[in-house]
Design an enzyme around this catalytic site. Structure first.
Site, PDB file in Angstrom:
ATOM      1  N   GLU A  90     -38.048  25.343  -2.966  1.00 32.34           N
ATOM      2  CA  GLU A  90     -38.703  26.130  -4.006  1.00 32.34           C
ATOM      3  C   GLU A  90     -39.983  25.420  -4.433  1.00 32.34           C
ATOM      4  O   GLU A  90     -40.032  24.199  -4.560  1.00 32.34           O
ATOM      5  CB  GLU A  90     -37.767  26.265  -5.201  1.00 32.34           C
ATOM      6  CG  GLU A  90     -38.320  27.116  -6.339  1.00 32.34           C
ATOM      7  CD  GLU A  90     -37.360  27.195  -7.513  1.00 32.34           C
ATOM      8  OE1 GLU A  90     -37.283  28.263  -8.137  1.00 32.34           O
ATOM      9  OE2 GLU A  90     -36.681  26.198  -7.807  1.00 32.34           O
ATOM     10  N   LYS A  96     -36.123  36.021  -6.207  1.00 35.30           N
ATOM     11  CA  LYS A  96     -35.116  35.384  -7.053  1.00 35.30           C
ATOM     12  C   LYS A  96     -34.674  36.296  -8.198  1.00 35.30           C
ATOM     13  O   LYS A  96     -35.503  36.793  -8.966  1.00 35.30           O
ATOM     14  CB  LYS A  96     -35.694  34.081  -7.603  1.00 35.30           C
ATOM     15  CG  LYS A  96     -34.753  33.246  -8.454  1.00 35.30           C
ATOM     16  CD  LYS A  96     -35.467  31.971  -8.905  1.00 35.30           C
ATOM     17  CE  LYS A  96     -34.609  31.080  -9.769  1.00 35.30           C
ATOM     18  NZ  LYS A  96     -35.371  29.901 -10.245  1.00 35.30           N
ATOM     19  N   CYS A 100     -32.548  28.442  -5.925  1.00 36.53           N
ATOM     20  CA  CYS A 100     -32.340  27.532  -7.046  1.00 36.53           C
ATOM     21  C   CYS A 100     -31.264  28.014  -8.031  1.00 36.53           C
ATOM     22  O   CYS A 100     -30.085  27.912  -7.763  1.00 36.53           O
ATOM     23  CB  CYS A 100     -33.673  27.260  -7.740  1.00 36.53           C
ATOM     24  SG  CYS A 100     -33.675  25.752  -8.771  1.00 36.53           S
TER      25      CYS A 100
END
Length: 311
Positions: free
Chosen positions: A71, A146, A189
């Site tokens: 990321e 995301k 993440c």
């Protein structure tokens, strides 16, 4: 096979020897090799691309057919304004250069998350945190945006981040992608903390889950490894998690420990807490099938009505 390579200058004798050794190991087996990378991005996009491309080149030299970058591989900004100003579209310079690199080296790339300008950028100046998969021909084959945004105030730990201030949550999951190492399911993440996501990806055929990350030092120290191992154990998938490490600027540092975990929950690669570099791991899908055969967890799951029976 497991091997950690710290990023050193080109031509380093110790690096060259390690790469020769890893090439011999990988050539002795038909198992595909993945490279899970660790880097320290800053607001300097050119320096970040230079570091990322060197990792990809070294991974290819080591026998990897797919390379995972973390990321914020493009940059990590020091404030909201800088983060937005440096963002690009998927047809911008950074992704274009990585597609060229993938094509030149004939290697697959996992790039995530990339700061992608939103579809209404001209009116709302907001971005997506996008996980991009590029194949060995340099083609974009999947983009996952995301879904779970990191809005956290841990005052006792000195952590204060509000990703939703400038990021749009992704609207949907994407199907696992067939790659040279197996079927890869995409997260980013903070998605790691939501097991529903990994369960759905497993149900749709994922053999490898990937969570490119930039975990804070506080949350990484407490939760990083145990979360990754939990996702591997409950889904019986390989889990590959590229990571940021060290100080990005005066306001932010990352935990490191880019990890690879096998379907039994064993850590098979770890980049440590200080160096940029990569770990090379063989992806043994027969091992995955053996684990799933011996403990058929997916078959033992009840239908959704059972799990919703308290609602």
């Amino acid at each position: 096979m497991r091997l950690f390579l710290a990023l050193r200058p080109r031509g380093s004798p110790s690096l060259a020897a390690a790469l020769r050794s890893s090439s011999r190991m990988s050539s002795s087996s038909s198992l595909p090799v993945a490279a899970v990378c660790q880097m320290t991005a800053t607001p300097d996009k050119e320096a970040n691309f230079s570091a990322g491309s060197r990792l990809v080149e070294q991974a290819k030299e080591g026998g990897a057919c797919m390379v995972f970058l973390p990321e914020g591989l493009d940059y990590i900004g020091s404030n909201r304004e800088e983060t937005l100003r440096l963002s690009e579209s998927l047809d911008g310079d950074i992704i274009s250069r990585y597609t060229h690199l993938a094509r030149k080296l004939d290697v697959w790339l996992s790039l995530g998350g990339f700061h992608e300008r939103g579809h209404d950028w001209e009116t709302d100046r907001r971005i997506y945190n996008s996980h991009v998969i590029i194949n060995g021909q340099g083609e974009l084959v999947s983009v996952y945006r995301k879904a779970h945004l990191f809005d956290v105030e841990l005052t006792s730990k000195g952590v204060s981040l509000k990703e939703s201030a400038f990021t749009i949550p992704g609207p949907r999951l994407v199907p696992p992608v067939q790659t040279p190492i197996g079927k890869v399911g995409l997260g980013v993440c903070y998605d790691l903390r939501f097991p529903e996501l990994s369960t759905v990806l497993r149900r749709h055929g994922a053999e490898i889950l990937t969570y490119p990350s930039a975990f804070t030092v506080a949350t990484g120290t407490a939760h990083w490894e145990v979360l990754l191992r939990a996702r591997a154990i409950e889904t019986q998938c390989f889990v590959l998690a590229a990571a940021q490490v060290g100080a990005h600027h005066a306001k932010r540092s990352s935990f490191g420990h880019a990890l690879a975990v096998d379907p039994w929950g064993e850590v098979i690669g770890d980049c440590g807490s200080s160096d940029t570099g990569l770990t090379l791991v063989q992806i043994d899908l027969q091992r995955l099938q053996d684990v799933r055969r011996d403990m058929p967890v997916l078959q033992h799951r009840r239908d959704e009505r059972f799990y919703c029976s308290l609602d």
